[in-house]
Design an enzyme around this catalytic site. Structure first.
Site, PDB file in Angstrom:
ATOM      1  N   CYS A 118       0.763  -1.544   0.168  1.00  0.00           N
ATOM      2  CA  CYS A 118       0.222   0.208  -0.055  1.00  0.00           C
ATOM      3  C   CYS A 118       0.840   1.587   0.002  1.00  0.00           C
ATOM      4  O   CYS A 118       1.702   1.129   0.171  1.00  0.00           O
ATOM      5  CB  CYS A 118      -0.842   0.034   1.068  1.00  0.00           C
ATOM      6  SG  CYS A 118      -0.118   0.393   2.891  1.00  0.00           S
ATOM      7  N   CYS A 130      38.008 -23.071 -23.054  1.00  0.00           N
ATOM      8  CA  CYS A 130      38.386 -24.116 -22.117  1.00  0.00           C
ATOM      9  C   CYS A 130      38.373 -23.864 -20.056  1.00  0.00           C
ATOM     10  O   CYS A 130      38.173 -22.937 -20.587  1.00  0.00           O
ATOM     11  CB  CYS A 130      40.487 -24.189 -21.823  1.00  0.00           C
ATOM     12  SG  CYS A 130      41.078 -23.195 -21.415  1.00  0.00           S
ATOM     13  N   ASP A 171       8.072  30.152 -31.308  1.00  0.00           N
ATOM     14  CA  ASP A 171       8.085  29.933 -32.231  1.00  0.00           C
ATOM     15  C   ASP A 171       7.825  30.064 -33.845  1.00  0.00           C
ATOM     16  O   ASP A 171       7.153  29.320 -33.703  1.00  0.00           O
ATOM     17  CB  ASP A 171       9.628  29.307 -32.259  1.00  0.00           C
ATOM     18  CG  ASP A 171      10.988  29.485 -33.001  1.00  0.00           C
ATOM     19  OD1 ASP A 171      11.426  30.715 -32.933  1.00  0.00           O
ATOM     20  OD2 ASP A 171      11.462  28.608 -33.217  1.00  0.00           O
TER      21      ASP A 171
END
Length: 800
Positions: free
Chosen positions: A14, A82, A496
């Site tokens: 909660c 290896c 603009d």
């Protein structure tokens, strides 16, 4: 230096849990801020890496009684020969910050790495393996969020089914006690107290273990959460029933037991949590859709051969072949070929965009009819799509200011509820029904159970997730929950001009020939301007060619700076330029003066053209208005917003553009560094301002405004300075963003109202005895579900 990280958290139930983790992380030395999102189960932390690291934060979260979720990545490893190879890779990976464990299997040539996603990425792991001298290819994404959520929901379903099966006989016996169900037959076995104990015990302590664990952790750290209320309520009913059974059970005697109360409460709460988990999963649909856009494989040229590889393996500089109908796998530049590319999924541009050599292409867009060879410039998390996904994820994980109210309430809510439950018990036991312990306990349990603050904790984050996700589908990217909330308060939009209201590219708009055929006139002008490098000349030549007119190469060419050009074509002298150029060559331009003045008043650049000393006509060039600008500005006016045009252009041109698109206020002839000052003046006059721009010169104004909106087709600098990115390069995105913000904030208010009203109404109703504990449990469980479902309505919002 600041750094950001995000941590997946498990164990929260909660808002009190989220609030406690947030406070705990904030106390870690070096942590500047911490936000915990209950719906996403994620913590976003800003910290100083010199003072704090992720391991300290994880330790703090565990100390608070929660845990962090680790990511797992599986790789196919190439080049090992290896055991020493496997060992070297393993050691290299383990040294990385954020890697919790790494295991490399030589036999199967695979590696599994457990890591903290906020600290390190899969790409970092791959790079480390490659630095060690081997190759690493990611297998299936492993334990991603979607898988984990799906598994959690499945586990919740299993718990609920088992709990429901065990609780059903108890529910049957309870139902038989009501007068209107007296006809109901109940098997004797179901009435046996030992049988009821046998059914209730696993529900209480096995299925309900999560509530006890959560309550213990919360209380251990000096706080309380939903688990405390559930554990208190159900335990009271269970242990009181057990006490009655042991005290009074005998041959032929059936005490009044409450085993069904505790079992049914737990079952109903699990059902509510199940619905909640499924609904919460749907709030991140936008992220899933965006991720689904990515290409899975890429066809690259390696050592002269075409090889298909997973897109994660493409590196910067690779040459990628994209066939017709395929998705572009990465961001890059076209090296060879031409095609039309469908960019609608990212930019919203409905028509395919023509791509030629040198043009940029965006990953996840769809190639049309041609074959393209592109150079990979951005891969992985650097691509445009990856950055969009990151912005949406950050927005969904961030916290809106309004959520702080809910956090403060939930922090003190549980202790108050426990106090109310205790007072309720005492009033019923000593005053209303003296000495009746069972009746008083039942009322106290109902108060405890109905008051869980889950809905309060989910009210804001689920709305933010759904709202920001839906906005992203419309090409509006909010950088955080705070911006999504603030945007609805905007009353003034400052635009603009160049590249925002207009296209930012000059076009040939008007042709007025005198005593000459238009096609012939344009051939003279186009041929004369062909060799000019001036942007206006390029616009004229492009416009003429688009009309299907072939232009010739001039025999002579001369650029006259500030005036125009002079060319000789087929032995005839052609000049194109200003009035002063005509005067210089003795050409009478008075015949065109009226048209010239009209075109200039319209904000266009008009040029005169003469052939062999005689005026031939006028051509005009203008930065044309985007097709959608008029409609977008009308929508802003309809929403009650003031619109201002802010530009460095001259007043004549600015006013002409403003008239054409319907803007009332114009601020013209403003230097780039003055734009931020003009925005400040509007703010000082009491306006809440949104600044919309696309260029580097707009960045200071974008940062100064209450909300900065960057046109996504513009520069990265503008997008970085902005709070909102409009991916589509279309001004309609402004009204879409504001409308989405208004709807989201309204949705949050609805959620908070219902979450609080539910408790304000529910607690008194339970306290006066009008609500049985099992009904209180059902109401509590479904309050959270209703809040999440209300938030999900935002995913169906349709904008104009």
């Amino acid at each position: 230096m600041e750094k950001k990280t995000s941590l997946k958290i498990s164990g929260m139930t909660c808002a009190a849990c989220a609030s406690r983790i947030e406070k705990g992380l904030s106390k870690v030395a070096g942590v500047h801020s911490a936000h915990v999102n209950l719906a996403l189960e994620k913590a976003s932390v800003t910290y100083d890496p010199e003072q704090a690291d992720v391991s300290q934060m994880e330790e703090k979260i565990r100390d608070l009684g929660y845990d962090t979720v680790k990511e797992e990545a599986d790789f196919r490893i190439g080049g090992m020969t290896c055991a020493a190879c496997a060992n070297r890779i393993e050691k290299g990976l383990k040294r990385l910050k954020g890697v919790n464990s790494a295991h490399v299997n030589l036999a199967t040539e695979t590696a599994r790495v457990v890591y903290t996603s906020g600290e390190i990425t899969v790409d970092d792991l791959i790079r480390k393996v490659e630095e060690t001298g081997y190759t690493a290819i990611p297998k299936d994404e492993g334990q991603n969020d979607e898988d984990r959520r799906h598994r959690a929901i499945q586990a919740q379903q299993r718990k609920f089914i088992i709990s429901a099966i065990l609780s059903l006989p108890l529910l049957w016996t309870m139902a038989a006690h009501f007068s209107f169900t007296s006809f109901l037959w109940v098997p004797d076995l179901f009435m046996n107290p030992w049988f009821q104990l046998l059914l209730a015990t696993p529900v209480q302590f096995v299925i309900g273990k999560q509530f006890y664990v959560g309550a213990y952790k919360a209380l251990k750290n000096g706080s309380a959460n939903m688990d405390v209320l559930v554990a208190l309520g159900t335990s009271a009913a269970y242990f009181y029933s057990l006490y009655l059974m042991l005290r009074d059970a005998g041959p032929g005697h059936m005490p009044e037991l409450y085993f069904e109360t505790s079992a049914i409460l737990i079952t109903l709460i699990l059902l509510g949590k199940l619905f909640e988990a499924k609904a919460k999963g749907r709030t991140s649909e936008a992220i899933k859709k965006l991720m689904g856009l990515r290409a899975k494989n890429a066809l690259v040229i390696r050592e002269g051969e075409e090889v298909t590889i997973p897109v994660e393996e493409v590196i910067v500089g690779d040459v990628v072949i994209v066939k017709p109908g395929e998705k572009v796998p990465v961001d890059g530049e076209v090296l060879e070929g031409s095609s039309a590319v469908d960019e609608s999924m990212l930019t919203g541009e409905s028509l395919p965009v023509e791509k030629r050599v040198g043009d940029p292409v965006i990953g996840a867009t769809v190639n049309g009819h041609g074959v393209l060879q592109i150079r990979a410039d951005k891969v992985g998390k650097e691509t445009a799509l990856a950055q969009i996904i990151r912005v949406v994820e950050e927005a969904q994980g961030s916290k809106a200011p309004i959520q702080r109210i809910a956090d403060r309430i939930s922090g003190i809510f549980v202790p108050i509820v426990v106090g109310i439950a205790l007072v309720t018990f005492l009033i019923w036991f000593f005053a209303v029904n003296p000495g009746n312990f069972a009746s008083a306990l039942e009322k106290a349990i109902a108060v405890l159970v109905i008051a869980c603050p889950c809905a309060l904790g989910l009210a804001t984050p689920t709305s933010i997730m759904a709202g920001s996700g839906r906005a992203a589908e419309y090409g509006v990217l909010f950088k955080g929950g705070e911006h999504l909330e603030t945007t609805h308060r905007i009353d003034t939009v400052v635009l603009d001009k160049t590249g925002t209201v207009t296209k930012g590219e000059p076009e040939l708009t008007d042709v007025h020939p005198l005593d000459m055929d238009e096609k012939e006139f344009l051939r003279w002008v186009g041929s004369a301007e062909r060799n000019s490098e001036h942007p206006l000349a390029a616009a004229i030549v492009t416009g003429i060619r688009d009309r299907g007119i072939e232009v010739a190469s001039p025999e002579e060419f001369e650029a006259i700076p500030g005036y125009g050009i002079r060319s000789v074509i087929d032995g005839r002298e052609v000049i194109v330029g200003t009035r002063r150029l005509m005067d210089r060559y003795g050409v009478d331009g008075s015949q065109a003066e009226e048209n010239m003045s009209r075109l200039e008043e319209e904000g266009k650049t008009a040029m005169l053209a003469a052939v062999d000393g005689r005026l031939a006509g006028i051509v005009a060039v203008a930065d044309t208005i985007k097709e959608t600008s008029r409609e977008a500005i009308r929508r802003l006016h309809d929403m009650g917003l003031d619109v201002v045009l802010l530009t460095g252009d001259n007043k004549l041109t600015a006013r002409a553009i403003a008239r054409e698109v319907g803007v009332d206020h114009v601020i013209a002839e403003v230097l780039p560094e003055q734009k931020a000052e003009e925005v400040k003046k509007l703010q000082e006059a009491g306006h809440r301002v949104a600044m919309v721009g696309d260029g580097i010169n707009d960045a200071p104004a974008l940062a100064t405004a209450d909300i900065g909106m960057a046109i996504g087709t513009g520069t990265d600098v503008a997008m970085e300075a902005a709070d909102v990115t409009l991916m589509r390069g279309d001004l309609n995105g402004i009204s879409d963003g504001i409308a989405m913000s208004r709807k989201t904030v309204r949705n949050i208010h609805q959620n908070l109202f219902w979450a609080l009203a539910y408790n304000v109404i529910g607690i008194p109703v339970a306290a006066v005895g009008f609500l049985a504990p099992w009904l209180a449990g059902a109401a509590m469980a479904f309050s959270s579900v209703s809040v999440v479902l209300n938030a999900l309505r935002l995913q169906r919002v349709k904008l104009k």
